[in-house]
Design an enzyme around this catalytic site. Structure first.
Site, PDB file in Angstrom:
ATOM      1  N   TYR A  71      11.104  36.260  14.506  1.00  0.00           N
ATOM      2  CA  TYR A  71      11.641  35.836  15.807  1.00  0.00           C
ATOM      3  C   TYR A  71      10.562  35.884  16.874  1.00  0.00           C
ATOM      4  O   TYR A  71      10.495  35.012  17.758  1.00  0.00           O
ATOM      5  CB  TYR A  71      12.814  36.740  16.198  1.00  0.00           C
ATOM      6  N   PHE A 124       8.555   7.096  31.128  1.00  0.00           N
ATOM      7  CA  PHE A 124       9.484   6.716  30.076  1.00  0.00           C
ATOM      8  C   PHE A 124      10.857   7.306  30.393  1.00  0.00           C
ATOM      9  O   PHE A 124      11.037   8.049  31.344  1.00  0.00           O
ATOM     10  CB  PHE A 124       8.984   7.146  28.700  1.00  0.00           C
ATOM     11  N   ASP A 125      11.855   6.970  29.558  1.00  0.00           N
ATOM     12  CA  ASP A 125      13.246   7.238  29.912  1.00  0.00           C
ATOM     13  C   ASP A 125      13.561   8.711  30.135  1.00  0.00           C
ATOM     14  O   ASP A 125      14.103   9.087  31.189  1.00  0.00           O
ATOM     15  CB  ASP A 125      14.200   6.630  28.870  1.00  0.00           C
ATOM     16  N   ASP A 215       1.576  13.205  29.805  1.00  0.00           N
ATOM     17  CA  ASP A 215       2.645  12.974  28.844  1.00  0.00           C
ATOM     18  C   ASP A 215       1.943  12.536  27.564  1.00  0.00           C
ATOM     19  O   ASP A 215       1.427  11.428  27.463  1.00  0.00           O
ATOM     20  CB  ASP A 215       3.595  11.888  29.354  1.00  0.00           C
ATOM     21  N   ALA A 217       2.567  12.203  24.103  1.00  0.00           N
ATOM     22  CA  ALA A 217       3.162  11.861  22.807  1.00  0.00           C
ATOM     23  C   ALA A 217       2.185  11.115  21.907  1.00  0.00           C
ATOM     24  O   ALA A 217       2.167  11.325  20.689  1.00  0.00           O
ATOM     25  CB  ALA A 217       4.420  11.019  23.025  1.00  0.00           C
ATOM     26  N   LYS A 258       5.464  12.250  17.413  1.00  0.00           N
ATOM     27  CA  LYS A 258       4.693  11.008  17.327  1.00  0.00           C
ATOM     28  C   LYS A 258       3.331  11.298  16.684  1.00  0.00           C
ATOM     29  O   LYS A 258       3.207  11.350  15.473  1.00  0.00           O
ATOM     30  CB  LYS A 258       4.522  10.369  18.701  1.00  0.00           C
ATOM     31  N   HIS A 450      21.466   4.122  27.811  1.00  0.00           N
ATOM     32  CA  HIS A 450      21.161   3.251  26.673  1.00  0.00           C
ATOM     33  C   HIS A 450      21.406   3.922  25.334  1.00  0.00           C
ATOM     34  O   HIS A 450      21.606   3.242  24.324  1.00  0.00           O
ATOM     35  CB  HIS A 450      19.712   2.747  26.752  1.00  0.00           C
TER      36      HIS A 450
END
Length: 464
Positions: A71, A124-125, A215, A217, A258, A450
């Site tokens: 843990y 992005f979203d 960001d 990714a 990704k 979406h």
């Protein structure tokens, strides 16, 4: 130059099947004309996303057996921490279950007051959603070339540096929460950001005392494009380019699903801000879990530590991005309008040009996604006005700069023959494109609509 074959052998396969056209029509109607609601078993070629859909390597699968499920203080966590230090030179690492978990934990500590602005090339979203949920206003400042899909430009993900600085001067630096650089820039068509542009953003940020967030990714793919397209970087390694790039930032968020080629995982990276690390750690515990697992199992972190390094391999990147370029080239040869040049993780079809008779408020890219599924069982995703959503203040529908259908290619999953099937399907649709109708809502969620919305075809494509 002859394109080389994939730098791997296939050890395991997963059967896929094409259900009948009648079954596809019925499945799409039951899904509310939203491909997100389709069952994966009813999809022949799944190009919805590259997030968590890649094929892990033998080394990653072997690493799963080494997972330390403690843990607290898991040795698997320290392997991830060491990889982050080695690749990005950031001193603090917090794992999360995926990229939006990283945004959920980090952003409240950067947004100090409601109404502040977060300046990006193109958000992005989920990034945009977490900015808005924290009371801030996302602002896109990408170069105009990003919206001209037929114009040649090597780095369409770049910030417009003049607009960036003018916005800060106009609104006041105290009203800007932070600057975020999305690499590669998904909403612009998977387009890269140049090193020169990253350094320009950093200079402006330093001038006005602002923090820079990456960001991340598709950090390795962005480094690949810098190596291939930017003067002075051809002889530099992918890792050296990443180190130079991330020296310009203060923090990063990452969906590791990704470029780290895992099925689940995310990261927060903090370069050297010990106070921020303490604050973010305190938020991570109730939101994601203890700071040495952050919602991930030990085996997840083992695979992540391996994937972070595997994703830097130049031969792999050349093959992976080469397949995306193959699809883009074949579509372009057949007259299909796409974002050009092709980006890193997907081919973005310009649905506004494909279906000019469908207005933005009837979601032409979503209509094209649906038609592609009916034609050949291929699932794609809309990156346009449906994804963009409504203005949170006025409730008015936003209009995307370009209505994209994204054909997102999972890593190490499909062959070029699968890409040929996609080309054939779109060529067939192109011949009857005038028959395709737009869509309207039967159910519209308020946030990230979406994913869960339901739609139906309109009776006629008339602007409302």
């Amino acid at each position: 130059m002859v394109r080389r074959a994939e730098p791997y052998r296939i050890k395991m396969v997963e059967p896929i099947r094409m259900i009948s056209r009648e079954e596809r029509v019925r499945a799409l109607k039951e899904a509310g004309y939203n491909p997100f609601a389709l069952k994966s078993e009813d999809v022949y070629i799944d190009l919805l996303t590259d997030s968590g859909t890649g094929a892990m390597s033998d080394h990653q699968w072997s690493a799963l057996m080494l997972g330390d499920e403690a843990y607290a203080g898991s040795r698997s966590f320290f392997k991830v921490k060491d990889a982050v230090k080695d690749i990005f030179n950031y001193n603090y690492t917090i794992p999360t279950h995926q990229g939006r978990g990283a945004e959920q934990v980090l952003f409240p500590h950067l947004i100090k007051e409601k109404g502040q602005y977060v300046l990006g090339n193109m958000h992005f979203d989920t990034t945009m959603a977490w900015i808005e949920l924290n009371g801030a206003v996302p602002v896109n400042l990408v170069i105009d070339e990003a919206f001209d899909t037929q114009k040649e430009h090597p780095f369409k993900g770049n910030f417009d540096l003049d607009r960036l600085e003018n916005f800060i001067v106009d609104k006041g630096a105290e009203n800007v929460a932070f600057i975020i650089i999305t690499i590669t820039c998904n909403s612009a068509g998977g387009q890269p950001v140049s090193m020169e542009n990253v350094k320009g953003v950093k200079q402006i940020a330093d001038k006005y005392g602002l923090k820079v967030v990456f960001d991340s990714a598709r950090f390795a793919e962005n480094a690949y494009f810098i190596k291939k397209r930017e003067k002075g970087y051809a002889d530099k390694s992918i890792k050296d380019i990443i180190l130079e790039m991330y020296a310009m930032g203060d923090y990063f968020t990452m969906s590791a699903k990704k470029d780290a080629i895992v099925n689940m995982g995310g990261l927060i990276g903090i370069k050297d801000d010990a106070d921020m690390y303490a604050a973010v750690s305190a938020s991570c515990v109730p939101m994601e879990g203890f700071v040495t697992y952050g919602g991930l199992s030990g085996r997840d972190m083992e695979a992540l530590a391996v994937g972070l390094r595997e994703g830097l391999d130049f031969d792999y990147l050349e093959s992976r991005i080469g397949q995306v370029q193959y699809l883009g080239n074949e579509l372009r040869k057949n007259g299909i309008p796409i974002q050009w040049p092709v980006g890193g993780h997907a081919v973005f079809v310009d649905a506004g040009k494909f279906l000019p008779h469908i207005p933005a408020e009837q979601f032409p890219a979503q209509a094209l996604c649906n038609e592609l599924y009916i034609e050949a069982g291929i699932r794609a995703v809309e990156i346009g006005s449906l994804l963009l959503g409504r203005d949170p203040q006025t409730g008015k529908q936003k209009v995307a700069g370009v209505e994209f259908m994204r054909l997102t290619i999972p890593r190490r999953v499909y062959t070029d023959r699968h890409m040929d099937v996609v080309v054939d399907a779109l060529v067939n649709i192109w011949k009857r494109r005038d028959q395709i109708k737009g869509l309207k809502f039967t159910y519209e969620p308020k946030v990230l609509r979406h994913f869960l919305c339901r739609l139906k075809p309109v009776e006629s494509n008339v602007r409302v």
